[in-house]
Structures are given as C-alpha cells and as structure tokens.
Write a protein that holds these residues in place. Structure first.
Motif, PDB file in Angstrom:
ATOM      1  N   ALA A 164       0.835  -1.203   0.000  1.00  0.00           N
ATOM      2  CA  ALA A 164       0.000   0.000   0.000  1.00  0.00           C
ATOM      3  C   ALA A 164       0.868   1.250   0.000  1.00  0.00           C
ATOM      4  O   ALA A 164       0.565   2.240  -0.684  1.00  0.00           O
ATOM      5  N   PHE A 165       1.955   1.202   0.750  1.00  0.00           N
ATOM      6  CA  PHE A 165       2.860   2.353   0.813  1.00  0.00           C
ATOM      7  C   PHE A 165       3.502   2.602  -0.543  1.00  0.00           C
ATOM      8  O   PHE A 165       3.609   3.754  -0.994  1.00  0.00           O
ATOM      9  N   VAL A 166       3.935   1.546  -1.240  1.00  0.00           N
ATOM     10  CA  VAL A 166       4.561   1.686  -2.555  1.00  0.00           C
ATOM     11  C   VAL A 166       3.555   2.230  -3.569  1.00  0.00           C
ATOM     12  O   VAL A 166       3.863   3.140  -4.356  1.00  0.00           O
ATOM     13  N   VAL A 167       2.336   1.689  -3.555  1.00  0.00           N
ATOM     14  CA  VAL A 167       1.325   2.106  -4.526  1.00  0.00           C
ATOM     15  C   VAL A 167       0.947   3.576  -4.325  1.00  0.00           C
ATOM     16  O   VAL A 167       0.943   4.374  -5.267  1.00  0.00           O
ATOM     17  N   TRP A 168       0.647   3.973  -3.088  1.00  0.00           N
ATOM     18  CA  TRP A 168       0.165   5.326  -2.842  1.00  0.00           C
ATOM     19  C   TRP A 168       1.272   6.366  -2.896  1.00  0.00           C
ATOM     20  O   TRP A 168       1.027   7.517  -3.286  1.00  0.00           O
ATOM     21  N   SER A 169       2.482   6.010  -2.524  1.00  0.00           N
ATOM     22  CA  SER A 169       3.586   6.955  -2.687  1.00  0.00           C
ATOM     23  C   SER A 169       3.898   7.151  -4.170  1.00  0.00           C
ATOM     24  O   SER A 169       4.327   8.236  -4.582  1.00  0.00           O
ATOM     25  N   GLY A 170       3.676   6.093  -4.967  1.00  0.00           N
ATOM     26  CA  GLY A 170       3.827   6.248  -6.407  1.00  0.00           C
ATOM     27  C   GLY A 170       2.811   7.208  -6.983  1.00  0.00           C
ATOM     28  O   GLY A 170       3.104   7.979  -7.901  1.00  0.00           O
ATOM     29  N   GLY A 171       1.595   7.195  -6.418  1.00  0.00           N
ATOM     30  CA  GLY A 171       0.575   8.139  -6.865  1.00  0.00           C
ATOM     31  C   GLY A 171       0.970   9.585  -6.624  1.00  0.00           C
ATOM     32  O   GLY A 171       0.568  10.491  -7.369  1.00  0.00           O
ATOM     33  N   VAL A 172       1.768   9.820  -5.585  1.00  0.00           N
ATOM     34  CA  VAL A 172       2.237  11.175  -5.279  1.00  0.00           C
ATOM     35  C   VAL A 172       3.072  11.733  -6.421  1.00  0.00           C
ATOM     36  O   VAL A 172       3.076  12.940  -6.678  1.00  0.00           O
TER      37      VAL A 172
END
Length: 301
Positions: A184-192
């Motif tokens: 979840a951290f990888v996916v949402w930080s990628g969205g940033v």
C-alpha cells in the motif's frame, strides 16, 4: 521471521526479482524512444498506481511520509535516472551505478542519523570510491571512446543519491509506524509522483513533442506496463515477502545479481558496449557491494 534457508519457492521468488529488476533498465530505454523522461515518469507511476489504488487502501501512516517517499523515490530517483538514460547513460552501466545507493544511504545515515558504519561497509565504501575513480578516468583519458557522457554519469549518481534519501525516509518511518502494508505504501507513494511529473512535462518538454506519446509504438507501451506493474508491483511484492520471512542479510545478497542481469541485458538486447576502464569500475563496485552484503556473515563465521 525464519532463520532457515530459503525454500525452493522463496529461492525462485528471489531469482524472479533479480531478473525483473535487471531487465527493468532495458525497458526504460525502449520507452524513452517515444516518451520524454517526464512523460515516462508520469506514465510509469500512473500504471503502478492504477488500478491497484481502487482495491488497496492508503497505508496507515502519516501522509507526510508517503509524500516524502514519493518525491524522493519517484520524482527524484526515477526522474533523474530517466534524464540520464536519455542524454548519455547506457542501461548496462545504469544498472551498476544505481547500486551505489548503498553507500549514499550509509553516508546520509552517518550525517543525518549519526549511524556508524561497520567495518565491511567502510571497506566497501573505499572500493566503491576506487570504482567511481575508474569511471571518471574513463572520461579523462585522452582518446577514450564511450557510449556514455559525463552528464549521464553524474545524473545516474544523483539518482542513486535520491534512492538513498528515500531509504532514510523509510528508515525513519519504521520508527514511527512499523505495522503498515508495504505494498500500500509503494502504490500510494507512487501516486504522489504523478502530478509533479505532469507539471514538469508541461513546464519543460518541447511543445512540439508534448503529444508525441499518443503515437508511441506498442513496444513503448509494453515497456511502461512492465515498469509499472511487473518491476514495481510484482518486484516489490516478492522482495517484501522475502524480507518478512527471512533475515535481511540472507535476502540482500541476491541484489548482487541485478547489475549482472542489467549488464547482460543491456549488452545483449541493446548492443551496448563497455570500455576497459568501465569494466574495472564495475568490478570494484560489485566487489564493494559483495563486501557490504557478505562481509558481516563471513566475519561471524
């Protein structure tokens, strides 16, 4: 966390990660034929973010850490790396030079967190410095031919430094919240990273080629899908699973295989060449990584 040897399934997962991340650099080169570096950054992280964000909830951590990681690891590391690959860096050498993030992480940890370097790490940093000296001499020696440029070399090291900065963010985050979903951290930080890349593309890309990506070939789109879904989601998922089941010192040595695969893929698929001085630098950098990853285990024995 298991102290036993890796099972056949875990060994296969580790080898898949090595292969996926090694070929990753060739996919970047293919995509950069039709995309500018900033367009590629926006596309890569859009693919990594969607559609997974529709099914994966945001990580249960303060948002400042998600934003910092996305800016350092997403915009910083990959934005600079894509520029380097575009203006004068081969996929083969990029796969090796980017591993200097290990030593930048140690340097940042010492300066910012007052972390002391172990003996193997100190020895590895000396070998790494000698290796970078070989790369530098390759550009300084008269008449030396090279398929890379000084700017590409310097930017690749800057990308490694950005990766190291994201490692420091992740290390600090563990002190605040150790129980969170890494995926979840990888996916949402990628969205940033998506909006900054779009803004950079709009500000700096030549308007004449701003919409060139609409005519991109299938190899470029396939490369972006590989970068976003396979290299990011599959690669990080398998790697995180290994780190959860086994000690880091048992998993991390597999990272030595990434530059080996990257070199083979760059030379075999793209026909890239490596000069003798660059081979010397590669040998010293790989020896430095081996010293860091294996030195502690050898010392214990």
């Amino acid at each position: 966390m298991s102290a036993a040897r890796l099972s056949g399934r875990d060994l296969a997962a580790a080898l898949v990660v090595v292969l996926v991340w090694g070929v990753n650099f060739v996919a970047m080169k293919f995509a950069l034929r039709d995309f500018t570096p900033f367009q590629l950054g926006a596309a890569r992280f859009t693919f990594a973010f969607l559609p997974l964000a529709l099914f994966i909830r945001p990580p249960q951590v303060p948002w400042k850490w998600v934003v910092l990681y996305g800016l350092f690891q997403g915009v910083g590391q990959f934005g600079i790396l894509f520029i380097a690959l575009k203006i004068g860096m081969t996929a083969a050498l990029a796969s090796v030079l980017l591993q200097t993030q290990v030593f930048f992480t140690a340097l940042f940890g010492f300066v910012l967190l007052q972390e002391r370097a172990s003996r193997p790490l100190q020895a590895g940093m000396v070998l790494a410095a000698l290796g970078l000296g070989c790369f530098g001499y390759n550009y300084a020696s008269p008449g030396a031919a090279s398929s890379t440029t000084v700017a590409g070399f310097a930017l690749t090291l800057c990308a490694a430094a950005m990766w190291a900065a994201s490692n420091i963010v992740a290390r600090q985050l563990r002190k605040v919240s150790s129980h969170y979903s890494t995926i979840a951290f990888v996916v949402w930080s990628g969205g940033v990273a998506i909006l900054p890349f779009l803004a950079l593309s709009w500000a700096f890309d030549n308007p004449a080629i701003r919409w060139q990506w609409l005519e991109a070939g299938w190899t470029s789109w396939l490369s972006i899908g590989y970068l976003g879904w396979v290299a990011t989601v599959v690669g990080y998922s398998l790697w995180t699973g290994l780190l959860k089941r086994h000690p880091a010192n048992r998993v991390s040595p597999f990272g030595l295989g990434v530059p080996v695969v990257g070199l083979a893929a760059g030379m075999g698929v793209l026909g890239e060449t490596v000069t003798p001085w660059q081979w010397a630098g590669i040998a010293l950098l790989v020896a430095a990584l081996a010293c860091v990853m294996l030195g502690g285990r050898i010392g214990q024995r």
